[in-house]
Design a protein around this motif. Structure first.
Motif, PDB file in Angstrom:
ATOM      1  N   MET A 143       0.833  -1.196   0.000  1.00  0.00           N
ATOM      2  CA  MET A 143       0.000   0.000   0.000  1.00  0.00           C
ATOM      3  C   MET A 143       0.872   1.253   0.000  1.00  0.00           C
ATOM      4  O   MET A 143       1.726   1.418   0.858  1.00  0.00           O
ATOM      5  N   ILE A 144       0.669   2.121  -0.976  1.00  0.00           N
ATOM      6  CA  ILE A 144       1.395   3.383  -1.043  1.00  0.00           C
ATOM      7  C   ILE A 144       0.571   4.440  -0.301  1.00  0.00           C
ATOM      8  O   ILE A 144      -0.603   4.638  -0.593  1.00  0.00           O
ATOM      9  N   LYS A 145       1.204   5.106   0.658  1.00  0.00           N
ATOM     10  CA  LYS A 145       0.514   6.122   1.447  1.00  0.00           C
ATOM     11  C   LYS A 145       0.742   7.505   0.846  1.00  0.00           C
ATOM     12  O   LYS A 145       1.861   7.822   0.420  1.00  0.00           O
ATOM     13  N   ILE A 146      -0.314   8.310   0.840  1.00  0.00           N
ATOM     14  CA  ILE A 146      -0.220   9.658   0.286  1.00  0.00           C
ATOM     15  C   ILE A 146      -0.420  10.687   1.395  1.00  0.00           C
ATOM     16  O   ILE A 146      -1.339  10.566   2.207  1.00  0.00           O
ATOM     17  N   PHE A 147       0.471  11.692   1.415  1.00  0.00           N
ATOM     18  CA  PHE A 147       0.396  12.787   2.378  1.00  0.00           C
ATOM     19  C   PHE A 147       0.284  14.109   1.624  1.00  0.00           C
ATOM     20  O   PHE A 147       0.988  14.306   0.629  1.00  0.00           O
ATOM     21  N   VAL A 148      -0.590  14.970   2.117  1.00  0.00           N
ATOM     22  CA  VAL A 148      -0.723  16.301   1.519  1.00  0.00           C
ATOM     23  C   VAL A 148      -0.536  17.338   2.613  1.00  0.00           C
ATOM     24  O   VAL A 148      -1.173  17.271   3.660  1.00  0.00           O
ATOM     25  N   CYS A 149       0.373  18.296   2.378  1.00  0.00           N
ATOM     26  CA  CYS A 149       0.583  19.389   3.329  1.00  0.00           C
ATOM     27  C   CYS A 149       0.495  20.703   2.573  1.00  0.00           C
ATOM     28  O   CYS A 149       1.342  21.006   1.724  1.00  0.00           O
ATOM     29  N   GLU A 150      -0.551  21.458   2.855  1.00  0.00           N
ATOM     30  CA  GLU A 150      -0.856  22.712   2.163  1.00  0.00           C
ATOM     31  C   GLU A 150      -1.489  23.665   3.160  1.00  0.00           C
ATOM     32  O   GLU A 150      -2.453  23.304   3.834  1.00  0.00           O
ATOM     33  N   ASP A 151      -0.942  24.898   3.272  1.00  0.00           N
ATOM     34  CA  ASP A 151      -1.438  25.813   4.296  1.00  0.00           C
ATOM     35  C   ASP A 151      -2.670  26.616   3.879  1.00  0.00           C
ATOM     36  O   ASP A 151      -3.290  27.277   4.703  1.00  0.00           O
ATOM     37  N   ASP A 152      -3.028  26.544   2.600  1.00  0.00           N
ATOM     38  CA  ASP A 152      -4.246  27.215   2.127  1.00  0.00           C
ATOM     39  C   ASP A 152      -5.401  26.213   2.215  1.00  0.00           C
ATOM     40  O   ASP A 152      -5.421  25.218   1.479  1.00  0.00           O
ATOM     41  N   PRO A 153      -6.389  26.435   3.110  1.00  0.00           N
ATOM     42  CA  PRO A 153      -7.488  25.479   3.314  1.00  0.00           C
ATOM     43  C   PRO A 153      -8.229  25.106   2.035  1.00  0.00           C
ATOM     44  O   PRO A 153      -8.565  23.942   1.815  1.00  0.00           O
ATOM     45  N   LYS A 154      -8.500  26.102   1.196  1.00  0.00           N
ATOM     46  CA  LYS A 154      -9.228  25.840  -0.052  1.00  0.00           C
ATOM     47  C   LYS A 154      -8.389  25.006  -1.007  1.00  0.00           C
ATOM     48  O   LYS A 154      -8.895  24.093  -1.667  1.00  0.00           O
TER      49      LYS A 154
END
Length: 245
Positions: A1-12
């Motif tokens: 299983m490949i895990k995906i992470f998203v880090c973005e400071d703009d909520p939209k």
């Protein structure tokens, strides 16, 4: 299983990227999972501190509203996940050069300015990451990470012959198939770092998988490259059984 992470400071923007990722994974039924989407880079670091991650894709905004930016975050993540694939999402293309300063091999860069093409680009990096992991067979390769100065060096466990106590206090010498180097640690700590490591003497921790032969009478261990080390009486008995098995 490949895990995906998203880090973005703009909520939209975060919501938009998460939507693209989730919808595509649902449609294609890939062996991938979105495990964390956050505005806080430290949440990603905390996740890796508590969970083992072997295969992962990180979609990181470069200009985060935090004490570290996305590139610095990737540098810290690389210490914990050597095989991770990094994609930087940014509206500041001039910051891309920083990836070279930190010696980060980015899978891709996505510019936020191209709002119409954002979904297409997210899908492309998901497919690229999936293909890379499927081709590399990274699950079969195990690494041991060593900190030397301000850098973290990842070594394939199968390349490690043995660790030897250094004459310098609190340091050990790691002997590899293609060389050796010194770093801060102790043989006492190293014997528990990997199942293949076995403390055969007060001064040595050997990689059992790279033993060529053991002389029961002299307690001499010969490694696959011809190097020889000594074993204690009790450890020698255990090693002989381990190697025979």
């Amino acid at each position: 299983m490949i895990k995906i992470f998203v880090c973005e400071d703009d909520p939209k923007q975060l919501e938009q990227i998460v939507s693209y990722v989730k919808n595509y994974l649902l449609i294609e039924n890939l062996d991938m999972e979105l495990v964390l989407a956050t505005e806080d880079p430290h949440e990603v670091l905390k996740y890796l501190e508590k969970n083992k991650v072997d295969r992962a894709l990180y979609l990181l905004d470069i200009n985060l509203n935090a004490d570290i930016n996305g590139i610095e975050l990737a540098d810290k993540l690389k210490e914990r996940d050597f095989n991770g694939k990094f994609v930087f999402v940014t509206s500041h293309s001039e910051m891309v050069f920083l990836t070279f300063k930190y010696k980060l091999e980015a899978l891709d860069y996505i510019l936020k300015d191209d709002s119409k093409g954002l979904q297409k680009r997210v899908i492309e990096v998901i497919n690229a990451c999936n293909d890379l992991f499927n081709r590399s067979g990274v699950d079969n390769e195990v690494y041991y990470q060593v900190k030397t100065g301000n850098h973290v060096r990842s070594i394939r466990v199968r390349d490690i012959l043995f660790f030897e106590s250094s004459v310098v206090p609190h340091k050990v010498i790691v002997h590899l198939l293609d060389g050796q180097f010194e770093f801060y640690s102790t043989v006492k700590e190293l014997e528990f770092e990997n199942d293949a490591f076995f403390r055969c003497h007060k001064s040595y921790v050997v990689n059992v998988n790279n033993i060529k032969s053991i002389d029961r009478h002299t307690r001499e261990i010969t490694m696959v490259n011809g190097e020889k080390i000594i074993s204690s009486v009790l450890a020698c008995r255990k090693l002989v059984k381990m190697v025979q098995e």
